[in-house]
Design a protein around this motif. Sequence first.
Motif, PDB file in Angstrom:
ATOM      1  N   LEU A  15       0.761  -4.078   0.163  1.00 14.05           N
ATOM      2  CA  LEU A  15      -0.139  -3.067   0.826  1.00 14.05           C
ATOM      3  C   LEU A  15      -0.799  -3.268   2.039  1.00 14.05           C
ATOM      4  O   LEU A  15      -1.199  -4.520   2.080  1.00 14.05           O
ATOM      5  CB  LEU A  15      -1.014  -2.556  -0.504  1.00 14.05           C
ATOM      6  N   GLN A  46      -3.427   5.007   5.904  1.00 12.96           N
ATOM      7  CA  GLN A  46      -2.177   4.227   5.622  1.00 12.96           C
ATOM      8  C   GLN A  46      -1.849   4.188   3.920  1.00 12.96           C
ATOM      9  O   GLN A  46      -0.971   4.595   3.451  1.00 12.96           O
ATOM     10  CB  GLN A  46      -1.878   3.014   6.002  1.00 12.96           C
ATOM     11  N   LEU A  47      -2.915   3.797   3.244  1.00  7.25           N
ATOM     12  CA  LEU A  47      -2.871   3.900   1.746  1.00  7.25           C
ATOM     13  C   LEU A  47      -2.641   4.992   1.130  1.00  7.25           C
ATOM     14  O   LEU A  47      -1.660   5.669   0.344  1.00  7.25           O
ATOM     15  CB  LEU A  47      -4.075   3.478   1.202  1.00  7.25           C
ATOM     16  N   GLN A  53       3.385   4.015  -0.686  1.00  6.92           N
ATOM     17  CA  GLN A  53       2.809   2.909  -1.086  1.00  6.92           C
ATOM     18  C   GLN A  53       2.453   2.977  -2.689  1.00  6.92           C
ATOM     19  O   GLN A  53       1.903   1.833  -3.213  1.00  6.92           O
ATOM     20  CB  GLN A  53       1.532   2.829  -0.189  1.00  6.92           C
ATOM     21  N   ARG A 232      -6.322  -0.312  -3.994  1.00  4.60           N
ATOM     22  CA  ARG A 232      -5.182  -1.522  -4.001  1.00  4.60           C
ATOM     23  C   ARG A 232      -4.964  -1.844  -5.538  1.00  4.60           C
ATOM     24  O   ARG A 232      -4.342  -2.182  -6.202  1.00  4.60           O
ATOM     25  CB  ARG A 232      -5.687  -2.492  -3.273  1.00  4.60           C
ATOM     26  N   THR A 235      -3.703   0.816  -7.712  1.00  6.48           N
ATOM     27  CA  THR A 235      -2.160   0.819  -7.267  1.00  6.48           C
ATOM     28  C   THR A 235      -1.411  -0.178  -8.072  1.00  6.48           C
ATOM     29  O   THR A 235      -0.150  -0.020  -8.534  1.00  6.48           O
ATOM     30  CB  THR A 235      -1.936   0.724  -5.714  1.00  6.48           C
TER      31      THR A 235
END
Lengths: 315, 203
Positions: A15, A46-47, A53, A232, A235
């Motif tokens: 990530l 971006q995430l 992702q 993160r 995720t």
Amino acid sequence: MTFQPARLPDDTDSLPQLPGWVTSGGAETPGIVAFRSGAALLVLDQLLGDPGQGVPVRLLANRLALSAATATSRIEGRLARESDIRDAYHLTPPGEARGPDGDLLAFWRDAARLRSGGDAAIAALTGPQFADACAGWLRAAAETARTQGPLAGCSMAMAAVLEADPRAERVACLLSDVVLARAMGWKRVLPVTAQRLQGTRLRDLGAHDEPAALAVQAQLLETLGDTIRLARTLTARAEALRAKAPKLRAKGAEEAVALFLSEDAVAPGAMLSPRIRGTSVRMTDRAARRFCDRLVALGLARELTGRATFRLYGL
Amino acid sequence: MSRAKKPRGDATFDRELAELPPELRWREWMGRIEAVLFASAAPVSREDLARVVGQGASVELLIGDIQAELAARPYELAQVGGGWMLRTRTRFAEAIRAAADVGERALPFTETELGVLCAIAYHQPIDRAGLAEIFGKEISRDLLTRLRMRELIATGPRSPRPGAPHSFVTTETFLATFDLQSLRDLPELGLPLVAGGARDPGA
């Protein structure tokens, strides 16, 4: 309790990550803050922007709504704890009054559902007092965001609201979130602004104090760092749950897993049974409790309250 | 519990008043809003008021004009909680009290009632067990029911205790009764957090 063996790191390594220099240095000038925030916003974008992702965006938004509610409760001087706010929201039977804490969380959850372009919905949430002025503030802040960077636009929108009404901190934070979402081209509002802000700072900001504006932007930058870390973490947990999902053979497991991937707190008695929320799939009370216990046993979810009854589960 | 009588969207009620000249139309709208507020004991929300005037008319502007007209009157049009209401100005309170027992029914609270109301306002949502902890004795259901009948409190979230008792929260009527815009106006909570200094002793 059993925990999942450490297979998470390889997932998170792929990530996008925030480079250390973004939040390690000082934030002396607006230029430095704008520059550092550029890197942070790129990573966050971006995430959020790439479904590949695997970031559970709804879950992230709802989790952020809870911390935004806690933060605004602190700013407004009510000082409700996160667990109080979550309980007030989740334990109110339909049709009953939620009280100030539950209402605050409902406000931020509505905020996290807003389409960033929907002027009417935004005005409806800010209330009649600001309905007329909102569009103008957002336009001016968007222009500032374009020329001086998104965070400058955020602090400008907040200053405009707080100048009109020093006690409208939650509306100020909401409009700042809208400015950010529009500047980044996100479809939905992500409630990030409130998290680290302090009441005193906001008062100075409303009085058009330059250092306060810079300090607020620096705090926003730190919050962006927090949000990236949170995204993160969530995720990684979501990936772990998705990986195990096929092995959960309870009836309705698929739908229940989907609920866990969008809600930060799941009350088995109210949200999984008699029907899994948002679906027509039935689950009995007992099956719902067993399902949640099984997720905990597999190390995929946690019980959030520490109580033996009225439990709430989340990733 | 009769809300302000609000004309439903039936065909007979003319919101727009298109046949009137603009000035008369504006006066009529002002009259309607004032009448609705006069007829209502509780604050009336902006949406409800917007329903008796034309689509494009600004409720805020209409209210501003009414307020200007009432400047010299012993009553005022005040914003309370999320709505507006007509009420007598506070400096006439003595006169009203002296004249009759007008306020008798609406206002006086026993000491316990006021204490319980206060505890709920600050600690909401709170259930009977929580109140018992604060007061060191059980608070009677009758008392809580009386406060509920006056719509000062309402039932809120369930408490995570055995039996899932209802907790209590304050209402809009509570805010109106004690002249608060929001719960932040409660003494102390409304004070700025800077330098734990002077507190309001009058509260």
